[in-house]
Motif scaffolding. Sequence first.
Motif, PDB file in Angstrom:
ATOM      1  N   UNK A 146      24.147 -66.769 -91.635  1.00  0.00           N
ATOM      2  CA  UNK A 146      24.789 -65.688 -92.324  1.00  0.00           C
ATOM      3  C   UNK A 146      25.625 -64.986 -92.196  1.00  0.00           C
ATOM      4  N   UNK A 147      24.792 -64.764 -90.351  1.00  0.00           N
ATOM      5  CA  UNK A 147      25.579 -64.056 -89.161  1.00  0.00           C
ATOM      6  C   UNK A 147      27.112 -64.820 -89.356  1.00  0.00           C
ATOM      7  N   UNK A 148      26.446 -65.578 -88.907  1.00  0.00           N
ATOM      8  CA  UNK A 148      28.562 -66.364 -89.363  1.00  0.00           C
ATOM      9  C   UNK A 148      28.849 -66.465 -90.244  1.00  0.00           C
ATOM     10  N   UNK A 150      29.370 -64.756 -92.572  1.00  0.00           N
ATOM     11  CA  UNK A 150      29.803 -62.983 -92.563  1.00  0.00           C
ATOM     12  C   UNK A 150      30.433 -62.290 -91.670  1.00  0.00           C
ATOM     13  N   UNK A 151      30.944 -63.422 -90.109  1.00  0.00           N
ATOM     14  CA  UNK A 151      31.515 -62.616 -89.406  1.00  0.00           C
ATOM     15  C   UNK A 151      33.076 -61.925 -89.679  1.00  0.00           C
ATOM     16  N   UNK A 152      33.626 -61.359 -89.406  1.00  0.00           N
ATOM     17  CA  UNK A 152      34.390 -60.731 -89.347  1.00  0.00           C
ATOM     18  C   UNK A 152      35.777 -61.253 -88.147  1.00  0.00           C
ATOM     19  N   UNK A 155      38.162 -60.212 -85.384  1.00  0.00           N
ATOM     20  CA  UNK A 155      37.693 -60.196 -84.072  1.00  0.00           C
ATOM     21  C   UNK A 155      37.424 -60.231 -83.028  1.00  0.00           C
ATOM     22  N   UNK A 156      37.417 -61.973 -83.503  1.00  0.00           N
ATOM     23  CA  UNK A 156      37.720 -63.087 -82.144  1.00  0.00           C
ATOM     24  C   UNK A 156      38.680 -63.186 -82.169  1.00  0.00           C
TER      25      UNK A 156
ATOM     26  N   UNK B  29      31.035 -58.569 -84.301  1.00  0.00           N
ATOM     27  CA  UNK B  29      31.569 -58.634 -84.662  1.00  0.00           C
ATOM     28  C   UNK B  29      31.668 -58.969 -86.241  1.00  0.00           C
ATOM     29  N   UNK B  30      30.965 -58.435 -87.191  1.00  0.00           N
ATOM     30  CA  UNK B  30      31.069 -58.418 -88.065  1.00  0.00           C
ATOM     31  C   UNK B  30      31.364 -57.033 -88.909  1.00  0.00           C
ATOM     32  N   UNK B  31      32.162 -57.623 -90.654  1.00  0.00           N
ATOM     33  CA  UNK B  31      32.992 -56.198 -90.336  1.00  0.00           C
ATOM     34  C   UNK B  31      33.235 -55.309 -90.432  1.00  0.00           C
ATOM     35  N   UNK B 277      22.256 -57.715 -93.144  1.00  0.00           N
ATOM     36  CA  UNK B 277      23.839 -57.902 -92.545  1.00  0.00           C
ATOM     37  C   UNK B 277      24.676 -57.916 -92.951  1.00  0.00           C
TER      38      UNK B 277
END
Lengths: 309, 323
Positions: A146-148, A150-152, A155-156, B29-31, B277
Amino acid sequence: MTTVTDTPPPSPPQSNARRMARRFRRHRLALGSLVVLILLALLSLGAPLIEALLGIDAETTNLFQRFQPPSAAHPLGTDEAGRDVLARLLHGGRVSLAVAMVAALCSAIIGTLIGLFAGYHGGWADTLLMRFTDGVIALPLLPLLIVLAAIDLNKLGLPESITQSEDVSLYRIVVIIALFGWTTVARLVRAETLSLKQREFVRAAVAQGARPGRIMRTHILPNAISPIIVATTLSVGSIILFESVLSFLGLGIQPPVASWGNMLTNAQDLIWDAPLLAVWPGLLIFVTVIAFNFLGDGLQDAMDPRAVD
Amino acid sequence: MFRYIAGRLLESIVVLLVVSFAVYGLIGLMPGDPIDLMVQGDPNLTPEDAKRLKALYGLDQPIIDRYLAWLGNAAQGDFGYSRNHGQPVLDVIGSRIGNTIFLLGISLILSLAIAIPIGIYAALRPYSPLDYAINMFCFAGISIPPFWLALLLIILFSVTLGWLPAGGMATVGASGLLDRLEHAVLPVAALTIASVGSFTRFMRASMIQTLRQDYIRTARAKGVSTTRMVTHHALQNALIPLVTVIALSFGTLFSGALITETMFSWLGMGKMIYDAILGNDYNLALVGLMIATVLTLAGNFLADIGYVWLDPRVTIASRADKR
C-alpha cells in the motif's frame, strides 16, 4: 567436445514428459482449470471482437442508462456510469491477467537469478543473499504494498513522460509485486542448485573447464525448471489477489483503465442500489485465482519426481 | 540453544532497523508534505514561514540525519504525535490494538477449531469423495478475494437479510455485550473463512505423513482403535508443523486484518495503518508498520524456536542448516 557433458539425464526426457502429461491429465481439477483459464484468456484477448459483435464498448458512459438490468443490448447490465458491465469485465480481464502474468514472470526471473547465484557460488554470497531473502519474507507485505502503491512518483525524480502516462499504474503494480514476489522461487532454485552442483554431470562439466555461467545455464537451470514452473503458476493466483485488493482500494490500476479490482471500488457504496455490480468482477477474480491454484497443484503432482504412478 | 536464540534475536533487530529506515524513506515519498499541508491550511503563512517551519522540524536536513533523530527519540519511547488523531502515537495504538487482538484471536481459535478436526477426518480417508469435497472448499477459501468475501457477507447478511450490522464497532447509543458481539460476527466470519482453508490443508498433509510412520503401524497392529490412535499416538506429532504454520502466518493474518477491518470499519490496527498511510499521518503509519514487522519477525522466530522445542528429533544445528 560436448560428448561427456551431454550424457542424457537418468531417465530419457521424452518418456519423462509423457509420464508428466499422463499424471497431469489424471488431475481432473487441474485439467478443467487449464481449460477455464484458456477460455478466460481467449475471451479477454477477443474483447474488441466481442464488443464489435454485440455492439457494446467498455468506455462509453451514458448517465441516462445507469444500473440497467441485463438486457439484449447489455448482457450483464450497466454500471454507475452507464457503461456496459460485460465489456468492462472483458477489458478488466485483459489487464488483470496480463499484469499478474508479467509480474509473476518478472518475479520468477529475479528469483531464479538470485537462487542460482547464491546456490552455485555458496560462501558469503549465499549467506548474504539468503539472509536478505529471509528479511524480505519477514516484511508485512500488504501494508508495504500500500505504501509503495501510494508513493508520489514525481518525488522519485522520474521523468514526467513516465509519471503522467496513462499506463503508469500498470507498470507500477508489476514493479512493486516483482520487488517482493521473488523470494519463493529464489529459495527453491537455491536448494535445487545446491543439490545439482554435487551431481556427476555438473562436476564433469566443471572438470572440463566450463564457465560458471554456462554450467548454470545449460546444466543446472534445465534440471531446476519444474519447481520454478510450479511456484510461478501458484504465484499468479496470489498476485491477482494482491493486484485486485490494491486496485479495489484505489491504489492499483487507475481508472479509466478497467481491472477486476477497480470495478469493485465503488461497489461497496452501491450495495444497496446495485448489489449485482459487486458480484461479477469478484466472481471472475475468484474463478481465475482458484484455477491457477488448481493448475499449480496439478503441475506439482505431475512434476514430482518421487511420485509413483 | 542460547547462542542460537541470541543470533536470531540480533538478526531480527538488524532486519527491523533496515525496514524502519526503508519505511522512513518511503513515507517521505508519499504525496504531500506536512509543512505544505500546513501552509495550505493557513493562508497567513508565507513561503518564508514555511521555510522556517521546515528548519524548525528539521525537514531541511538530509534523510539519514532525520532518521537517526527519529530513532533516537523512538529509543527513548517518544514516537511523536499522530497528526490526524491529535494524540501521541502510542495512545492511538493503545486504543486500537485490543480490538485487533480480539478480532484475530477469536478468528484464529475458530479456524483452528474447524481446521483440526476436518483435516484429521480428511487424512483418515485420503482420496475419498469427501476428502475431495473438503479439498475443494479449502481451495475456495484460499482463493476468494478477502475484500470481496466481506462484500458478499455484507450484501447477504446486512442488505438482503438484515440480520447483522454492515460495519462499525457498536450501534450509536446502544451499549452492551450483545451489540458488540453482533458487530463482530461478520468480520470474524470473513477472517475465519479466509484462513481455515490453508490450516485444514496443512493439518491433513501433516496427519497423512504421521500416519505413515512405523510407530503408527505398530499401534495399529496391536489393535488400537482409530480414535485412540489419532488422539494418543498421532495428533501430538501431527500438530507440530501446524504450530509452525500458525506462527509463520502472523504477517498474513495482519494483512487479513487490514482488509477486513477496513471493509467493516472495525477500529483496529489494520484500519489504523491503512488510514494513516492514506491520510499522510507519517508518525502513526511508521510505527504501525514497525509493529506489523515486529509481529511477523516474532512469528518467524517463534516458529523456529517452537519447532526445536516441540520436536526432540530436530536439533538446532539441523534447523540452522535448513535455513
